[in-house]
Design an enzyme around this catalytic site. Structure first.
Site, PDB file in Angstrom:
ATOM      1  N   GLY A  17       0.807  -1.219   0.000  1.00 50.61           N
ATOM      2  CA  GLY A  17       0.000   0.000   0.000  1.00 50.61           C
ATOM      3  C   GLY A  17       0.838   1.265   0.000  1.00 50.61           C
ATOM      4  CE  LYS A  18       6.759   0.647  -2.117  1.00 54.52           C
ATOM      5  NZ  LYS A  18       6.314  -0.735  -2.378  1.00 54.52           N
ATOM      6  CB  THR A  19       1.099   3.754  -4.672  1.00 52.49           C
ATOM      7  OG1 THR A  19       2.157   2.995  -5.249  1.00 52.49           O
ATOM      8  CG2 THR A  19       0.717   4.891  -5.611  1.00 52.49           C
ATOM      9  CE  LYS A  40       7.723   2.960  -7.452  1.00 54.32           C
ATOM     10  NZ  LYS A  40       6.552   2.163  -7.874  1.00 54.32           N
ATOM     11  CB  THR A  44       9.526  -1.351  -8.990  1.00 55.64           C
ATOM     12  OG1 THR A  44       8.666  -0.607  -8.120  1.00 55.64           O
ATOM     13  CG2 THR A  44      10.970  -1.145  -8.568  1.00 55.64           C
ATOM     14  CG  ASP A  55       6.181   2.892 -11.523  1.00 57.57           C
ATOM     15  OD1 ASP A  55       5.033   3.167 -11.121  1.00 57.57           O
ATOM     16  OD2 ASP A  55       6.999   2.251 -10.855  1.00 57.57           O
ATOM     17  N   GLY A 119       9.314   4.364  -2.210  1.00 63.54           N
ATOM     18  CA  GLY A 119      10.263   3.288  -2.457  1.00 63.54           C
ATOM     19  C   GLY A 119       9.764   2.377  -3.567  1.00 63.54           C
ATOM     20  N   GLY A 121       9.301  -1.623  -4.899  1.00 63.23           N
ATOM     21  CA  GLY A 121       9.315  -3.000  -4.418  1.00 63.23           C
ATOM     22  C   GLY A 121       9.295  -3.018  -2.908  1.00 63.23           C
TER      23      GLY A 121
END
Length: 353
Positions: A17-19, A40, A44, A55, A119, A121
Site C-alpha cells: 500500500g506504499k503508493t 519515485k 518498479t 511506472d 520506495g 518493491g
C-alpha cells in the site's frame, strides 16, 4: 540538499500500500498549507505503453497532486529486468546513477516545502546499484516511514530487520491492511513490543475490502478475458486458487476459500463444478481457450457466478492474475481519497507530516 523536508515511504514487502499511503500523506501535508512534491527514484511497477516502459505510480501522483513535473524527473531510474541484467554485468555507472537521482531530486525539491519519495518493491530493492531505500534515504537526506503488514507476531521480524537497517533515519512504522482478527494482537502485544525496542508506531490502518481486492470485472479487464456468462462482475476477489486436483479434493480445498477466483483448465469440468459449489469462490477463470460444457455454464448462471475465459496457458494466467490481485484495487484517485480518510482516522498524521 535544500531546506525541504523529505519523507521516504518504504515497505517490508511488495503490495503493502506504499503508493496510496505516500500520496495520501502528500495530500494531508498539502491540506496543512505545505507545497508538496513527489518522486519515485526507482520505477518498479512497469507496464509497456506505446513502446516506452512506464511506472503507473508517478502518473497517478502527477494527477492526484496536480504536479507538472516530467516523468523522467519523477522516476529517474526504470528498474526493469533489462536494467538489472545490465547492472550486474557492469554496464551501469553506479556513481552516475546516484548523481542523476540527486540532480532530479534537487530540481523537484527546489520550490517545495515537503518532498515525498516512494520506495520501489520492498526496502531492499535496488541493491545491485547501491540504491536500496536505505541508500536513497542517505543520498537524499530523507527520514523513513516503514509500511508493514501484520497477521501474526512473526511478522515483526521483518519490521525489526528493516528498522535496524535504517537506524536513526527511521521515523516510525505504519501498519496497513490489518484484519480484525489480527488487530487485538497487534494493539496489545505487537505495538508495545516495538515501542519497547525504541521503534515509533504511528498507527494501524484496518483492512478495507475495497482497497484490498479487485472486482471480477477489473480482473477480467486486466486479463483480457472473455466473459462467458452475464452474471454480475462487482464481487471482490482477494486471492486466487489453482484447480489442479481431483474434483472431490478440489471441493474440500475450495470450501475453505473466501473471496477467491479459481483458475483451471477449460476442460476440467469436475474442478469447475466443485468451484461453483463453494460459496467463497466468486468466479472461474478458464485457461487454454477451451469453452466449458453447457452444463457448467448453466450451473454458473444458476449460481450467479461469472466465468472468464483466457487463451493463455494456466501458468501464464496464474502469473498475471497474481500480479493483478496482489496489487490490490486498480490504483486511482478514489483509492487515494479513501486512504487519506483512513490515515486521518487511524494514524498520527501530525507526527508524519
Amino acid at each position: 540538499m535544500t531546506d525541504t523536508t523529505t519523507t521516504l515511504v518504504t515497505a517490508t514487502g511488495e503490495h503493502a500500500g506504499k503508493t496510496a499511503i505516500t500520496l495520501a500523506l502528500a495530500r494531508l501535508a498539502a491540506d496543512r498549507g505545505r507545497s508538496v512534491g513527489y518522486m519515485k527514484p526507482k520505477g518498479t511497477r512497469l507496464r509497456s505503453n506505446v513502446g516506452k516502459t512506464l511506472d503507473q505510480d508517478p502518473m497517478l501522483a502527477r494527477d492526484v497532486l496536480g504536479l507538472d513535473a516530467e516523468m523522467h524527473q519523477m522516476e529517474p531510474i526504470v528498474y526493469s529486468p533489462t536494467f538489472i541484467e545490465g547492472a550486474i554485468r557492469g554496464t551501469e555507472d553506479v556513481a552516475a546513477l546516484h548523481d542523476r537521482v540527486r540532480e532530479e531530486f534537487t530540481a523537484l525539491a527546489a520550490d517545495r516545502d515537503h518532498m515525498f519519495l516512494e520506495g520501489g518493491g520492498d526496502w531492499t530493492t535496488g541493491g545491485v546499484v547501491d540504491l536500496t531505500d536505505g541508500d536513497v534515504a542517505e543520498l537524499l537526506d530523507a527520514r523513513v516511514v516503514l509500511v508493514a503488514g501484520y497477521e501474526t507476531p512473526a511478522d515483526l521480524d521483518e519490521v525489526l530487520a528493516a528498522a535496524e537497517a535504517f537506524g536513526d533515519r527511521l521515523a516510525g512504522v505504519v501498519f496497513n491492511k490489518v484484519s480484525e482478527t489480527a488487530f487485538d494482537s497487534l494493539d496489545q502485544d505487537g505495538i508495545p513490543f516495538l515501542e519497547s525496542q525504541g521503534i515509533t508506531v504511528f498507527g494501524a490502518v484496518p483492512r478495507e475490502k475495497e482497497l484490498a481486492g479487485v472486482t471480477v470485472g477489473e480482473l477480467a479487464d486486466e486479463l483480457g478475458a472473455e466473459l462467458l456468462t452475464d452474471a454480475p462482475t462487482d464481487a471482490f476477489v482477494e486471492r486466487f486458487l489453482v484447480g489442479a486436483m481431483s474434483g472431490d479434493e478440489a471441493l474440500r480445498h475450495f470450501r475453505r476459500a473466501r473471496d477467491a477466483a479459481v483458475i483451471t483448465g477449460g476442460d476440467r469440468a469436475d474442478v469447475q463444478t466443485a468451484a461453483l459449489d463453494a460459496s467463497g469462490v466468486k468466479c472461474l477463470v478458464l485457461t487454454g481457450g477451451h469453452r466449458p460444457s453447457g452444463a457448467v455454464l448453466g450451473k454458473a448462471a444458476e449460481a450467479g457466478k461469472p466465468v472468464l475465459a483466457v487463451n493463455t496457458d494456466t501458468v501464464t494466467a496464474i502469473d498475471r492474475a497474481e500480479a493483478v490481485v496482489s496489487g490490490g484495487r486498480t490504483r486511482d484517485a478514489r483509492t487515494v481519497d479513501r486512504m487519506t480518510e483512513l490515515l486521518a482516522a487511524h494514524v498520527d498524521v501530525d507526527a508524519l507530516v
